[in-house]
Design an enzyme around this catalytic site. Structure first.
Site, PDB file in Angstrom:
ATOM      1  N   ASP A 313       0.820  -1.206   0.000  1.00 28.99           N
ATOM      2  CA  ASP A 313       0.000   0.000   0.000  1.00 28.99           C
ATOM      3  C   ASP A 313       0.860   1.266   0.000  1.00 28.99           C
ATOM      4  O   ASP A 313       1.940   1.305   0.589  1.00 28.99           O
ATOM      5  CB  ASP A 313      -0.896  -0.011   1.244  1.00 28.99           C
ATOM      6  CG  ASP A 313      -1.801   1.195   1.326  1.00 28.99           C
ATOM      7  OD1 ASP A 313      -2.652   1.350   0.433  1.00 28.99           O
ATOM      8  OD2 ASP A 313      -1.643   1.986   2.270  1.00 28.99           O
ATOM      9  N   GLU A 356       1.220  -0.632  -5.114  1.00 34.70           N
ATOM     10  CA  GLU A 356       0.120   0.312  -5.315  1.00 34.70           C
ATOM     11  C   GLU A 356       0.770   1.692  -5.400  1.00 34.70           C
ATOM     12  O   GLU A 356       0.953   2.377  -4.400  1.00 34.70           O
ATOM     13  CB  GLU A 356      -0.891   0.224  -4.169  1.00 34.70           C
ATOM     14  CG  GLU A 356      -2.170   1.031  -4.387  1.00 34.70           C
ATOM     15  CD  GLU A 356      -2.171   2.380  -3.689  1.00 34.70           C
ATOM     16  OE1 GLU A 356      -2.758   3.325  -4.256  1.00 34.70           O
ATOM     17  OE2 GLU A 356      -1.595   2.507  -2.593  1.00 34.70           O
TER      18      GLU A 356
END
Length: 647
Positions: A313, A356
């Site tokens: 993330d 990401e």
């Protein structure tokens, strides 16, 4: 059974490697472990608190009074340890830390394997050993096939809101295995990606603000229960990807933040440390002990829980220093991510490491020895934003946004991409995918079918957030379960039937995945028809026999006898049409074989004429002559026989 042996006393080199930032099994040293010492079964506690004046362990075994359970400092840089000659498995505990200014803090164990169910915050002494894994066939299969040339269609799931009980309680890991795994199998997804399941205090953070990086959240059961869930996924042939947050962490007082009264896991400088928008603190990725903590954490989930991959993330928030108007590169984060990827791939070459990353940072998925960051996949956020901008526009205005569809093919092979329709796009007022589509009720469904078809046929691997498979009309409501009552409605049933058919088709067509990361796998037929908003292209596999012709019509117009250039002089058969009535379409399909004509068109040597459905995708497969089919089958038999002979 996997057995993890923990030495009674840490070796000097382990302490040295930890402080050097290269001790990647630090979870075997730190935390609470049941061990034998001098013939006595006991519990060893170990914690890193470099600024502490004193550290005590308190818990249910000593009435939360640590006077007789003080840890000894065994490292000048702040490693503390205590051996208690009792098996304390199942007891609650925390570290009572006396800071340099005399303040007393109660902290959960950063390396705890299990935690209390929120809102309680104590760690629980837990023995991870003893689970009997039954996924050898899955592990063997992973090693035999390269993911780059295989189908990859991920179902992104938030376990707390996929489905809930009538009284609002969560399903357990065991119950989720009973319900979720058959559902994913029925739809044809290859992997499940779980929103973070590390322990976290606040449900609405969805796990992205963690406190227990080594604790599978107790909301749904025990660590062994979570192992069993993953094991059953593997036995069913489903991979499990773990959404992981090594960039920043929760600031709740029992967690990592100011762990011993001063910056420990976080940057010292407030500008580098704080994330005001998220309310979190950034890990100090230049600190060796933090590197040992985080890289060990990745290996921990791989070794103990058999995780198949990580979606990392907020990579952009690591690559560039936060809270700065200018894009200043963070050298600590760059070297950390490179070392992370090198380490996990050395441990398991089949692992999925997915960034990401919303930036245009080059070589994110290139190997570190080529100057890359070392991931093997990256979310294609640019494609996602462009195609959703295009789809949300009035169909009459799409001709002016033609470039939003074509631009992605200019950079599609610069990285190994995953095309994501994730949770971030269907929450916080952004509307569901279905409700983003303009027009009336029928048109919304038709355009969503078209969008999914384009997703499946565009180069790159795929991801879809839960609820999208049946056309969730409302955006994601993270405190409630999905709107399962929509299955009572005909159009949602037909949307679900379409997704199942599309995934089944995708997995059977090598041309849709074998050359995802090679220019040889894609060729435009007509890229310039902005006036009609029609795009046509060819997808190819490794062999000449694996070829599909794809035509997408992004308006509500219907065309008969529409000419499209094709590469082969043969008959074509419509393999999938999103406008089929069984999917809720208007029935503008091509039932008969379509013969190519030996006349150039669209820069191709031949062409066909066919019906183009409204807001539809049409996929055509060239038909082989009987002799050609037999020759191909014979070739396949010889190839498989040769492979068997090598074993």
């Amino acid at each position: 059974m996997r057995c993890f042996l923990i030495a009674a006393n840490p070796a000097d080199f382990e302490i040295h490697l930890f402080h050097e930032g290269t001790f990647y099994k630090s979870y075997q040293l730190f935390g609470a472990h049941m061990i034998h010492e001098n013939g006595v079964m006991g519990t060893r506690f170990c914690v890193w608190a470099p600024h502490a004046q004193e550290v005590r362990v308190v818990g249910s075994f000593n009435d939360w009074n640590g006077a007789n359970h003080k840890l000894t400092k065994i490292s000048d840089q702040g490693v503390w340890m205590l051996f208690v000659p009792e098996n304390l498995e199942g007891h609650l505990y925390k570290y009572e830390i006396v800071t340099r200014n005399g303040q007393v803090l109660l902290k959960a164990d950063p390396y705890a394997f299990y935690s209390e169910v929120r809102p309680n915050t104590a760690s629980i002494i837990y023995n991870l050993a003893g689970y009997e894994w039954n996924d050898r066939a899955w592990q063997r299969k992973k090693k035999q096939k390269s993911v780059y040339h295989q189908p990859l269609f991920i179902y992104e799931v938030h376990l707390g809101s996929w489905k809930k009980k009538e009284d609002g309680r969560f399903y357990t890991y065991e119950e989720l295995a009973d319900e979720l795994i058959p559902y994913v199998l029925e739809h044809g997804f290859t992997h499940i990606e779980l929103l973070p399941v590390v322990e976290h205090p606040y449900d609405r953070s969805w796990g992205y603000q963690g406190t227990g990086y080594y604790s599978a959240t107790s909301r749904y059961g025990t660590p062994h229960d979570f192992m069993a869930f993953i094991d059953r996924c593997h036995q069913a042939g489903i991979g499990v990807i773990f959404d992981w947050v090594p960039g920043h962490f929760c600031k709740d007082e029992h967690g990592l933040y100011m762990f011993d009264g001063e910056p420990t896991y976080e940057y010292t400088n407030m500008q580098d440390r704080e994330n005001p928008v998220w309310g979190t603190a950034n890990f100090d990725l230049g600190k060796p002990e933090v590197r040992s903590f985080l890289i060990s954490n990745a290996l921990f989930w791989m070794e103990y829980f058999h995780i198949d991959g990580f979606r990392v993330d907020a990579v952009a928030n690591m690559l560039y220093w936060p809270n700065s108007d200018a894009l200043h590169k963070n050298p600590y984060a760059i070297s950390f991510l490179q070392k992370l990827n090198e380490t996990v791939f050395a441990h398991d070459p089949t692992i999925l490491m997915i960034a990401e990353d919303s930036t245009d940072w080059p070589k994110v998925t290139a190997p570190t020895y080529e100057g890359g960051i070392g991931f093997n996949y990256k979310w294609n956020m640019g494609w996602m934003n462009d195609i959703l901008t295009y789809m949300k526009a009035n169909p009459n205005e799409r001709k002016s946004l033609h470039h939003k569809v074509t631009f992605s093919l200019l950079y599609a092979y610069s990285e190994n991409f995953i095309l994501p329709f994730s949770h971030d796009e269907v929450v916080h007022g952004k509307k569901s995918l279905l409700n983003k589509m303009p027009g009336d009720y029928w048109q919304k469904f038709a355009q969503l079918r078209l969008l999914y078809g384009y997703l499946a046929t565009h180069p790159g691997k795929k991801l879809l957030f839960m609820g999208g498979e049946f056309g969730q009309f409302d955006e994601w409501k993270d405190l409630e379960q999905l709107d399962w009552m929509l299955f009572d409605f005909d159009m949602h049933q037909k949307m679900n039937a379409y997704v199942k058919a599309l995934l089944k088709f995708y997995k059977r067509q090598k041309s849709l995945y074998e050359l995802d990361h090679s220019r040889d796998g894609f060729e435009w037929i007509d890229v310039n028809n902005a006036e009609q908003s029609i795009f046509s292209f060819v997808r190819k596999g490794k062999t000449d026999s694996d070829l599909l012709v794809v035509i997408c019509n992004f308006t509500d117009a219907v065309y008969h006898n529409y000419k499209v250039g094709v590469p082969l002089l043969t008959k074509y058969k419509e393999a999938l049409n999103s406008d089929d009535e069984r999917f809720g379409g208007s029935g503008q399909v091509n039932k008969k074989e379509i013969a190519a004509v030996a006349e150039p068109f669209h820069g191709k040597p031949y062409h066909i004429s066919l019906t183009i459905p409204p807001f539809g995708i049409t996929i055509l497969r060239p038909m082989r002559k009987r002799g050609e089919r037999s020759k191909h089958a014979e070739k396949e038999v010889r190839r498989h026989a040769a492979r068997r002979g090598k074993r």
